[in-house]
Design an enzyme around this catalytic site. Structure first.
Site, PDB file in Angstrom:
ATOM      1  CE1 TYR A 128       8.009  -3.955  -0.955  1.00  0.00           C
ATOM      2  CE2 TYR A 128       5.984  -4.720   0.090  1.00  0.00           C
ATOM      3  CZ  TYR A 128       7.188  -4.992  -0.543  1.00  0.00           C
ATOM      4  OH  TYR A 128       7.573  -6.301  -0.750  1.00  0.00           O
TER       5      TYR A 128
ATOM      6  CG  ASP B 188      -0.938  -1.432  -2.960  1.00  0.00           C
ATOM      7  OD1 ASP B 188      -1.721  -2.274  -2.484  1.00  0.00           O
ATOM      8  OD2 ASP B 188       0.301  -1.599  -2.999  1.00  0.00           O
TER       9      ASP B 188
ATOM     10  CE  LYS C 116       0.632  -7.060   3.793  1.00  0.00           C
ATOM     11  NZ  LYS C 116       1.299  -5.902   3.248  1.00  0.00           N
TER      12      LYS C 116
HETATM   13  C1  LIG Z   1       2.158  -6.061   1.891  1.00  0.00           C
HETATM   14  C2  LIG Z   1       1.940  -5.117   0.775  1.00  0.00           C
HETATM   15  C3  LIG Z   1       2.092  -5.490  -0.571  1.00  0.00           C
HETATM   16  C4  LIG Z   1       2.674  -6.815  -0.968  1.00  0.00           C
HETATM   17  O1  LIG Z   1       1.869  -7.871  -0.574  1.00  0.00           O
HETATM   18  P1  LIG Z   1       2.538  -9.321  -0.448  1.00  0.00           P
HETATM   19  O2  LIG Z   1       1.368 -10.205  -0.142  1.00  0.00           O
HETATM   20  O3  LIG Z   1       3.540  -9.233   0.645  1.00  0.00           O
HETATM   21  O4  LIG Z   1       3.162  -9.621  -1.761  1.00  0.00           O
HETATM   22  C5  LIG Z   1       1.727  -4.596  -1.550  1.00  0.00           C
HETATM   23  N1  LIG Z   1       1.259  -3.376  -1.239  1.00  0.00           N
HETATM   24  C6  LIG Z   1       1.118  -2.974   0.031  1.00  0.00           C
HETATM   25  C7  LIG Z   1       0.551  -1.620   0.307  1.00  0.00           C
HETATM   26  C8  LIG Z   1       1.475  -3.815   1.080  1.00  0.00           C
HETATM   27  O5  LIG Z   1       1.383  -3.392   2.342  1.00  0.00           O
END
Ligand SMILES: *Cc1c(COP(=O)(O)O)cnc(C)c1O
Length: 420
Positions: free
Chosen positions: A138, A233, A261
């Site tokens: 994701y 990511d 995060k």
């Molecule tokens: C949470 C997440 C995102 C998206 O971040 P948001 O702040 O919710 O837009 C992208 N990549 C990974 C791996 C994530 O866990």
């Protein structure tokens, strides 16, 4: 109280929530009025041990004192200037120093914006259009990555949301995580139009799935071979697996790293980090557009800086990992023969299946209804675990306490005895 609030919420908010996973909490979403350390306090005055932690950001638990002080200090002096600030430079220096010395960073407002910007940047840098992503990973809620595997015979992706144009999805090839042959196939199909490979170095959005030995190194090699960029990511893994994130933890270097995060200390944030040769293509230095009213928001910068300072000067990361180790090992033995547990440092998840879970397909094949019951029963015993099988459980430094661990183990014991 939560019941009444949720009924009211459903009149005005789609599904009663603003992010879909929140609606999966059983029997209905509880509303929260406070949090401290490892605990949440609900509107119904329940005290829950929190293994969701805002879905990842709260590595120091709720309402950490050092973070709170800096946020209040910032708020006392205003909270939005539309100009650069000192804290922004200080946080940039720390993030770059830990993640990619010699590099540069652009702060944005979410992980979604970070991966969107990273992919645009990779396309701008290489002059190519296609990207490879992995089934089960994701990267946020934008069109480039809301793509799933198409027909078995093809590497080309198809939209996994209405509203994503087929033409956009067709630029994203979908490979299988922990399967380098599938990546090589997709890279061959994309050929000299391959701009980037984007991956969660540890999948945290399919439960938790660690990379197989040599998988990340294999991605590095394939990216090199095709002159494409490798994007890690690290929105979850950044400042969680180690201060240098998954790159440091697994000893593999990416060309672009996306963060989010943790680096905002619980406030909205995202970031893109890469070497200057790549980063300087962003506006205002270069032709790849990136902008935002709230980018590097002063309150976020204050919270992020305070969080990273605590991580640098304490054993918070290893405390979080030790708590996760104890709890997940206990869960594994309590559910022996019924569930298997994956853990990397302070991220872990249970899968109700016998075999080990090493791929997203195996994660999907586990008993999700059993997991949903587990979630509901744990909540009844005072523990909030993610409502979805496909999220990660997280620990904070504050979970490393005898009480928290003992209470969690007691809840697990009760749930094992109650579960059919
Ligand atoms: C949470 C997440 C995102 C998206 O971040 P948001 O702040 O919710 O837009 C992208 N990549 C990974 C791996 C994530 O866990």
């Amino acid at each position: 109280m939560s019941k009444e609030l949720f009924d009211e919420a459903r009149k005005f908010l789609v599904g009663g929530v603003d992010s879909p996973v929140r609606a999966s909490v059983r029997p209905f979403p509880f509303f929260v009025k406070g949090g401290h350390g490892p605990y949440l306090i609900t509107e119904d005055n329940e005290k829950l041990i929190d293994y969701v932690l805002g879905y990842g950001p709260l590595i120091l638990g709720h309402a950490n004192d050092a973070v709170k002080r800096r946020v209040i200090e910032q708020v006392e002096s205003g909270w939005l200037y539309g100009t650069p600030t000192r804290a922004e430079v200080e946080l940039a220096k720390k993030v770059v120093g830990h993640v990619m010395p010699g590099g540069k960073v652009r702060f944005v407002n979410s992980g979604t914006e970070a991966t969107m910007t990273a992919i645009r940047l990779a396309r701008g840098f290489t002059g190519r259009n296609k990207i490879i992503k992995f089934d089960g990973c994701y990267h946020g809620a934008h069109d480039y990555v809301l793509v799933q595997a198409g027909s078995a015979a093809s590497e080309y992706g198809v939209p996994n949301s209405r509203g994503v144009p087929q033409q956009v999805a067709a630029l994203t090839l979908v490979a299988k995580y922990n399967d380098l042959n599938s990546v090589e196939r997709a890279a061959r199909v994309a050929g000299d139009d391959l701009a980037a490979i984007i991956v969660e170095p540890v999948i945290g959005n399919m439960g938790v799935i660690p990379p197989a030995r040599d998988f990340l190194r294999g991605l590095r090699d394939i990216a090199n071979k095709y002159n494409a960029l490798l994007i890690f990511d690290e929105v979850i893994t950044g400042f969680r697996l180690s201060m240098g994130g998954a790159q440091e933890y697994f000893g593999v270097r990416a060309d672009i790293v996306t963060l989010g995060k943790i680096i905002g200390g619980g406030f909205p944030v995202g970031a893109v980090v890469a070497r200057p040769e790549i980063m300087d293509l962003l506006t205002p230095s270069g032709p790849v557009f990136s902008a935002g009213t709230f980018n590097a928001n002063p309150v976020t910068m204050a919270a992020g800086l305070a969080t990273i300072e605590v991580l640098e000067s304490s054993d918070a990361l290893s405390r979080a990992s030790r708590a996760a180790k104890e709890v997940s090992e206990y869960a594994e033995s309590a559910f022996k023969g019924k569930a298997s547990v994956n853990r990397v440092e302070s991220m872990f998840q249970l899968f109700f299946t016998r075999g080990p879970v090493t791929t997203p397909d195996e994660a999907r094949a586990s008993d999700r209804e059993a997991y949903a019951r587990f979630h509901e029963l744990m909540r009844r015993h005072g523990v909030f675990v993610p409502p979805s099988q496909f999220e990660s459980q997280f620990t904070s430094s504050e979970h490393y306490s005898d009480d928290v661990i003992a209470d969690t183990e007691e809840a697990l014991r009760s749930v094992v005895s109650e579960a059919p």
